[in-house]
Design an enzyme around this catalytic site. Structure first.
Site, PDB file in Angstrom:
ATOM      1  CB  CYS A  60      -6.368  -0.527   5.314  1.00 36.07           C
ATOM      2  SG  CYS A  60      -4.841  -1.127   5.298  1.00 36.07           S
ATOM      3  CB  CYS A 111      -1.998   1.503   6.269  1.00 34.21           C
ATOM      4  SG  CYS A 111      -1.537   0.908   4.632  1.00 34.21           S
ATOM      5  CG  HIS A 131      -2.108  -0.967   1.267  1.00 30.42           C
ATOM      6  ND1 HIS A 131      -3.084  -0.842   1.939  1.00 30.42           N
ATOM      7  CD2 HIS A 131      -2.243  -1.833   0.006  1.00 30.42           C
ATOM      8  CE1 HIS A 131      -3.940  -1.727   1.621  1.00 30.42           C
ATOM      9  NE2 HIS A 131      -3.436  -2.421   0.523  1.00 30.42           N
ATOM     10  CD  GLU A 179      -2.097   4.225   3.034  1.00 33.25           C
ATOM     11  OE1 GLU A 179      -1.750   3.516   2.268  1.00 33.25           O
ATOM     12  OE2 GLU A 179      -3.219   4.309   3.365  1.00 33.25           O
TER      13      GLU A 179
END
Lengths: 149, 149
Positions: free
Chosen positions: B87, B90, B57, B59
């Site tokens: 999420c 993260c 992801h 992040e």
């Protein structure tokens, strides 16, 4: 002892060996293996200090390695064994990867996902806890006792 | 518009540019930047498809890059800007990294950390939501509309 418990202990021993490798590197001793159809396809241990990266938990590295080994990012037919209850980050990653089964050793009362993020695993995932819990916990306790010296 | 909002929008535009790069690579369009003392020290976009890795992801990649840039794995003086609400994975990583401030664009109602893992950020972290939310959301909607065609 039944057959499934026997198998779980065998794979947890491999995760424990990874945890011991972490310990010898000065890392918090947590290890993980990913098993697919009875075969270990990834093994990893915590490397946050070595890599200077908080995301380098054993489970994260194992998930990345397992996806590379299988050539696909979803792992519904895989079991992930880890010596300590996963944190929210790792449980979140397991949810995204659709890991089918999670087996862990000792509980992590402060940062464990069961307290902080209980709904993050895939809805179909099954969880077994407490496999070789005593050994997994003893390794953690020894590490933090050493640290305080 | 006040000065802080101005600054936030400037950095969110950079995160949006990252999200647009993700879009052009066929990735769910989410982008992130990490800012330390007014300077961008890391930028990243979602690469889960490209890398075949659910942990990639925006992040996560940004946190790893920021720690490498600073030479230390804790980021208490950093702000992380991301186009979509993080999420649980993260947010968990942000907690471990002790990110001091999180700024996000549009809400993520289904998988956002505020629903699934609300206690994972560092206790001292501050959160600002809704910065350029309309643009961040429009990019996501355009992507999924394209996908369904």
């Amino acid at each position: 002892m039944n057959e499934e418990r026997n198998i779980d202990e065998r794979f947890m021993r491999m995760a424990l060996a990874e945890a011991e490798a972490a310990y010898s590197e000065g890392e918090i001793p947590i290890g993980a293996v990913v098993v697919c159809q009875g075969r270990v396809i990834a093994r990893a241990h915590n490397q946050t200090e070595t890599l200077g990266d908080v995301t380098a938990h054993a489970e994260m590295l194992a998930i990345t390695a397992a996806a590379a080994a299988l050539g696909g990012k979803y792992l519904p037919d895989c079991s992930l064994y880890v010596t300590v209850e996963p944190c929210a980050m790792c449980a979140g990653a397991m949810g995204w990867a659709q890991i089918g089964r999670v087996v862990y050793g000792t509980d992590e009362e402060k940062r464990g996902y069961t307290r902080l993020a209980p709904m993050t695993l895939h809805p179909k995932a099954t969880v077994t806890r407490g496999v070789l819990a005593g050994e997994c916990k003893a390794l953690m306790q020894a590490f933090f006792r050493d640290k305080r010296r």
